[in-house]
Motif scaffolding. Sequence first.
Motif, short mmCIF file in Angstrom:
data_model
loop_
_atom_site.label_atom_id
_atom_site.label_comp_id
_atom_site.label_asym_id
_atom_site.label_seq_id
_atom_site.Cartn_x
_atom_site.Cartn_y
_atom_site.Cartn_z
N GLU A 33 -15.54 -8.01 1.76
CA GLU A 33 -14.45 -7.21 1.31
C GLU A 33 -14.01 -5.96 1.64
OE1 GLU A 33 -12.44 -6.02 -3.29
OE2 GLU A 33 -13.83 -8.10 -2.94
N LEU A 34 -12.75 -5.89 2.25
CA LEU A 34 -12.23 -4.21 2.41
C LEU A 34 -12.18 -3.52 1.27
CD1 LEU A 34 -9.55 -5.25 5.31
CD2 LEU A 34 -11.90 -4.52 5.77
N ASN A 35 -13.07 -2.52 1.31
CA ASN A 35 -13.22 -1.56 0.16
C ASN A 35 -12.30 -0.42 0.53
OD1 ASN A 35 -13.93 -0.89 -2.45
ND2 ASN A 35 -15.23 0.86 -1.60
N GLU A 36 -12.29 0.28 1.73
CA GLU A 36 -11.36 1.25 2.37
C GLU A 36 -10.84 0.60 3.75
OE1 GLU A 36 -13.34 4.93 2.51
OE2 GLU A 36 -13.82 4.86 0.36
N VAL A 37 -9.49 1.42 4.00
CA VAL A 37 -8.82 1.09 5.24
C VAL A 37 -8.34 2.33 5.65
CG1 VAL A 37 -7.18 -0.23 6.90
CG2 VAL A 37 -8.45 -1.53 4.92
N HIS A 44 -7.42 4.75 15.93
CA HIS A 44 -8.66 4.11 15.45
C HIS A 44 -8.58 3.64 14.05
CE1 HIS A 44 -10.28 5.21 19.31
NE2 HIS A 44 -10.40 6.60 18.83
N CYS A 45 -9.20 2.40 13.45
CA CYS A 45 -9.25 2.13 12.21
C CYS A 45 -10.42 2.03 11.77
CB CYS A 45 -8.56 0.63 11.95
SG CYS A 45 -8.47 0.32 10.72
N PHE A 46 -10.70 2.78 10.68
CA PHE A 46 -12.19 2.73 10.10
C PHE A 46 -12.09 2.16 8.63
CE2 PHE A 46 -11.71 6.59 12.66
CZ PHE A 46 -12.91 6.46 13.50
N VAL A 47 -13.08 1.12 8.37
CA VAL A 47 -13.06 0.53 7.30
C VAL A 47 -14.36 0.74 6.51
CG1 VAL A 47 -11.17 -1.25 8.17
CG2 VAL A 47 -13.77 -1.61 8.49
N THR A 65 -15.90 -0.09 12.24
CA THR A 65 -14.87 0.69 13.14
C THR A 65 -14.14 -0.11 14.16
OG1 THR A 65 -16.12 2.59 13.06
CG2 THR A 65 -14.24 2.36 14.75
N ILE A 66 -12.77 -0.08 14.04
CA ILE A 66 -11.92 -1.14 15.20
C ILE A 66 -11.44 -0.04 16.07
CG2 ILE A 66 -10.07 -2.75 15.36
CD1 ILE A 66 -10.34 -3.47 12.43
N ASN A 109 -19.18 -2.24 14.65
CA ASN A 109 -18.20 -2.33 15.56
C ASN A 109 -17.28 -3.67 15.47
OD1 ASN A 109 -16.27 -1.71 17.65
ND2 ASN A 109 -17.87 -1.79 19.20
N ILE A 110 -16.16 -3.71 15.01
CA ILE A 110 -15.45 -4.81 14.57
C ILE A 110 -14.66 -5.38 15.86
CG2 ILE A 110 -13.85 -5.81 13.34
CD1 ILE A 110 -14.46 -4.05 11.05
N HIS A 111 -14.96 -6.52 16.43
CA HIS A 111 -14.50 -6.90 17.76
C HIS A 111 -13.13 -7.90 17.39
CE1 HIS A 111 -17.67 -5.19 19.75
NE2 HIS A 111 -18.29 -5.70 19.32
N ASP A 112 -13.24 -8.66 16.20
CA ASP A 112 -12.08 -9.60 15.98
C ASP A 112 -12.27 -10.27 14.55
OD1 ASP A 112 -10.21 -11.65 16.30
OD2 ASP A 112 -11.57 -13.17 17.21
N ILE A 113 -11.00 -10.56 13.94
CA ILE A 113 -10.55 -10.90 12.60
C ILE A 113 -10.24 -12.30 12.66
CG2 ILE A 113 -9.45 -10.35 10.55
CD1 ILE A 113 -9.14 -7.64 11.33
N ASP A 114 -11.08 -13.01 11.52
CA ASP A 114 -10.36 -14.58 11.39
C ASP A 114 -9.34 -14.46 10.53
OD1 ASP A 114 -10.22 -17.03 11.27
OD2 ASP A 114 -12.06 -17.53 10.20
N SER A 115 -8.02 -14.70 11.15
CA SER A 115 -6.92 -14.44 10.10
C SER A 115 -7.01 -15.85 9.13
CB SER A 115 -5.62 -14.67 10.85
OG SER A 115 -5.46 -13.48 11.83
#
Length: 459
Positions: A33-37, A44-47, A65-66, A109-115
């Motif tokens: 679960e994304l707690n912070e975005v 850059h996007c830090f989660v 990190t994305i 290191n985040i490479h992909d997201i399953d929509s």
Amino acid sequence: MDVENTLTLHELNSIAGFGIRKVLPDTYWVIGELNEVRTTANGHCFVELVEKDKGSIPIAKARGTIWATNYARLRHRFVSETGREISPGMKVRVNVSVEFHELYGYSLNIHDIDSSYTLGDLYLRRREIIARLNQAGVMDMNRELPLPAVIQRIALISSPTAAGYGDFCAQLDGNAAGIAFDITLFPAAMQGERVEAEVISALDRVSERCDDYDVVVLVRGGGATSDLSAFDSFEIAFRIAQFPLPVISGIGHERDRTVVDEVAGVSVKTPTAAAQHIITHDMTFVTRLDGIASSLAGSMTARLSREQLILQGSMATLARVATGVITDGQSRLQRVQSSIEHRMSVSLHASSARLAALASRLAAQASVRRAACSSALDRIAHALPLAAGACLTSASGRLRMMSGIIDSADPGKVLGRGYSIIRSQGKAVRSTVAFVPGGRYEVEVADGKTDIIIDKISQ
């Protein structure tokens, strides 16, 4: 102290990093679960990813990190497929590689997201909210409220700066039928964290004035599709479901449907569609009213024609009956007139005889009365001079007596008998109460007047 066998922190972290790369060299699909975005100016996007137990207590946590080279592509695809921004609170399935940096430590290191996984989670969340509403027995309450025959007084919940607000009002104002609408805006945020609190507050304010409105309209329009998640709210849906007025929602786009749409009495896609729905509803009433008016006019025309024929027939019958009644009345009037003339002649002859007899009796009685009155007048004429003389003699005596009394009361004669008159400012003093020590008074005696001053007053 064996310093030779001691590692520096950098050395230890390097060994840990090397070990992690050896043990976990591939990429892995991870659910969390994304707690912070948080995005940065350089793209850059830090989660922060967390995993929670059934009691919603975090049992695992990791930074992710994305990188900018990948984030723009992933974000565009995610928003287009889910209709939502990547935001805190979402459950996601991400493809990651594990990294351990000597300075920054452990991260993913985040490479992909399953929509599709997130879509499924959003769907499950909506299902849970709808299940709660069904369990509470309120799911269909607002949809069961009938719309009033005519909708004109509208409580509008929207942002005054939203494009949908202007579209809704312009559509109503420009309706071809010329129907007038009274719109009251209850401002509320339509995107962001304040949506739930402000929409609920607006609903509460409308509820306090329910008698002033026919319906409540909730419109959004414009803005990002991702902001629709605010309307997948149990609290907003719970209030709308039980609201005492019909609620019309027009907050989505063509392919989006929120929990609010599920409970609203009427749900349409856009603010313009909401306005058009109201116009169409009112036009149905206007058309029905025009039909009734047309039918009534036709019925009245037919009824007037029938009544006119009946009236003409009645007038003809009335004319015939009236002619007969008049003729019959004239005949009876002539008979009555003849009868009256005969009776008057008989009565007049009898009255003339009675009048002659009465005149004879009156003449005899008048002669007797006149003789009696003449005798009485003679007696009065003889007694009147004697009575007048006696009356004059008596009156003359009373006058002489009164003259003597008046003469004895003359002030000059009273003063001559030794009396005096004391005056103050021309008025006679009748009591010692009127005297004032040192006051000047005028004293009149028989042979003149003099002034005196009072030294002392004795009671």
